[in-house]
Design an enzyme around this catalytic site. Structure first.
Site, PDB file in Angstrom:
ATOM      1  N   ASN A 134       8.728  -9.747   1.756  1.00 46.67           N
ATOM      2  CA  ASN A 134       8.332  -8.682   2.409  1.00 46.67           C
ATOM      3  C   ASN A 134       8.819  -8.918   3.945  1.00 46.67           C
ATOM      4  O   ASN A 134       8.271  -9.718   4.570  1.00 46.67           O
ATOM      5  CB  ASN A 134       6.780  -8.480   2.493  1.00 46.67           C
ATOM      6  N   SER A 181      10.959   0.171   0.676  1.00 44.14           N
ATOM      7  CA  SER A 181      10.227   1.089   1.355  1.00 44.14           C
ATOM      8  C   SER A 181      10.505   2.774   0.897  1.00 44.14           C
ATOM      9  O   SER A 181      11.552   3.012   0.449  1.00 44.14           O
ATOM     10  CB  SER A 181      10.663   1.252   2.908  1.00 44.14           C
ATOM     11  N   TYR A 192      17.694   0.476   8.469  1.00 47.66           N
ATOM     12  CA  TYR A 192      16.690   0.149   8.103  1.00 47.66           C
ATOM     13  C   TYR A 192      16.765   0.642   6.739  1.00 47.66           C
ATOM     14  O   TYR A 192      16.553  -0.020   5.686  1.00 47.66           O
ATOM     15  CB  TYR A 192      15.280   0.851   8.700  1.00 47.66           C
ATOM     16  N   LYS A 249      16.860  -1.224   2.863  1.00 48.05           N
ATOM     17  CA  LYS A 249      15.893  -1.158   1.793  1.00 48.05           C
ATOM     18  C   LYS A 249      16.440  -0.404   0.595  1.00 48.05           C
ATOM     19  O   LYS A 249      16.006  -0.722  -0.491  1.00 48.05           O
ATOM     20  CB  LYS A 249      14.669  -0.191   2.377  1.00 48.05           C
ATOM     21  N   PRO A 302       6.513   0.703  -0.828  1.00 47.56           N
ATOM     22  CA  PRO A 302       5.114   1.315  -0.434  1.00 47.56           C
ATOM     23  C   PRO A 302       5.467   2.489   0.716  1.00 47.56           C
ATOM     24  O   PRO A 302       6.590   2.305   1.288  1.00 47.56           O
ATOM     25  CB  PRO A 302       4.435   0.159   0.259  1.00 47.56           C
ATOM     26  N   LEU A 321       3.642   4.537   4.140  1.00 49.55           N
ATOM     27  CA  LEU A 321       2.928   3.942   5.384  1.00 49.55           C
ATOM     28  C   LEU A 321       1.691   3.682   5.214  1.00 49.55           C
ATOM     29  O   LEU A 321       0.810   4.367   4.348  1.00 49.55           O
ATOM     30  CB  LEU A 321       2.989   5.384   6.406  1.00 49.55           C
TER      31      LEU A 321
END
Length: 166
Positions: free
Chosen positions: A7, A59, A72, A76, A102, A104
C-alpha cells in the site's frame, strides 16, 4: 513471508500542464515500482513453500473522472495489470495475486479535505457515507485465506458503490 500487502499512495494533484517529469517518476516509483520490487524480493521464499499471497492496493479512482490525477491513476491501473500478470506467473506455485481498490476511507490521510469535499464523495456512492477503516480488512483476510485459493488476478472494489465501469 507468506502474505505481502503493498500500500503506497503518492498523489500530488497536478494537471497535465503542471505535471513535470520528476513528479511523474516519483509517483511511478512510489506507487508502482514498489509492487514489482517486493514481488521480486518475496517470491523465492513463497515458491519454496508452494504457498503465498500478494495483494496490491490500487484505488477506485481508476474508475472515476478526477482532473489532475492522470499520473496517480496510471500507477493504480498499473497495479491491477501487474497483479493480473503476476497471477499468471506464480499460480502454478500455489501463489495468488490480487488487487483491492478501496474508495475514500475516513483516515488521517483525508484530514485536510473539507467536510464539503468528503460529502461530495459519498454523495456519489450507493452507500451514502465514507468508508471506515474497519470496512476494508475483511477483504484482505478473505483474499489471504485458503478460502480464496481459486481467486487470482482479480480487482476487488471496496468503495460503497462509487466505482463506475465503462
Amino acid at each position: 513471508m507468506d502474505i505481502v500487502v503493498n500500500n503506497a499512495g503518492y498523489f500530488p494533484n497536478r494537471s497535465i500542464d503542471e505535471l513535470d517529469l520528476p513528479t511523474w517518476r516519483k509517483t511511478m516509483a512510489t506507487n508502482l515500482d514498489a509492487q514489482f520490487l517486493s514481488a521480486k524480493y518475496f517470491l523465492p521464499a513463497m515458491r519454496k513453500k508452494k504457498w503465498g499471497r500478494f495483494i496490491g492496493i490500487s484505488s477506485n479512482m481508476v474508475g472515476l473522472a478526477i482532473p489532475g490525477m492522470s499520473h496517480y491513476i496510471a500507477t493504480k491501473m498499473g497495479i491491477i495489470g501487474f497483479m493480473r500478470g503476476l497471477a499468471n506467473d506464480v499460480a502454478s506455485d500455489g501463489i495468488t495475486s490480487n488487487a483491492v481498490l478501496p474508495g475514500l476511507t475516513n483516515t488521517l490521510a483525508i484530514g485536510p479535505q473539507s467536510e464539503e469535499q468528503k460529502r461530495a464523495t459519498w454523495e456519489q456512492q450507493a452507500i451514502k457515507r465514507l468508508g471506515e477503516p474497519e470496512d476494508i480488512p475483511a477483504r484482505f483476510c478473505f483474499l489471504t485465506s485458503d478460502d480464496a485459493a481459486f481467486i487470482t488476478g482479480q480487482a476487488i472494489v471496496v468503495d460503497g458503490g462509487q466505482y463506475r465501469i465503462g
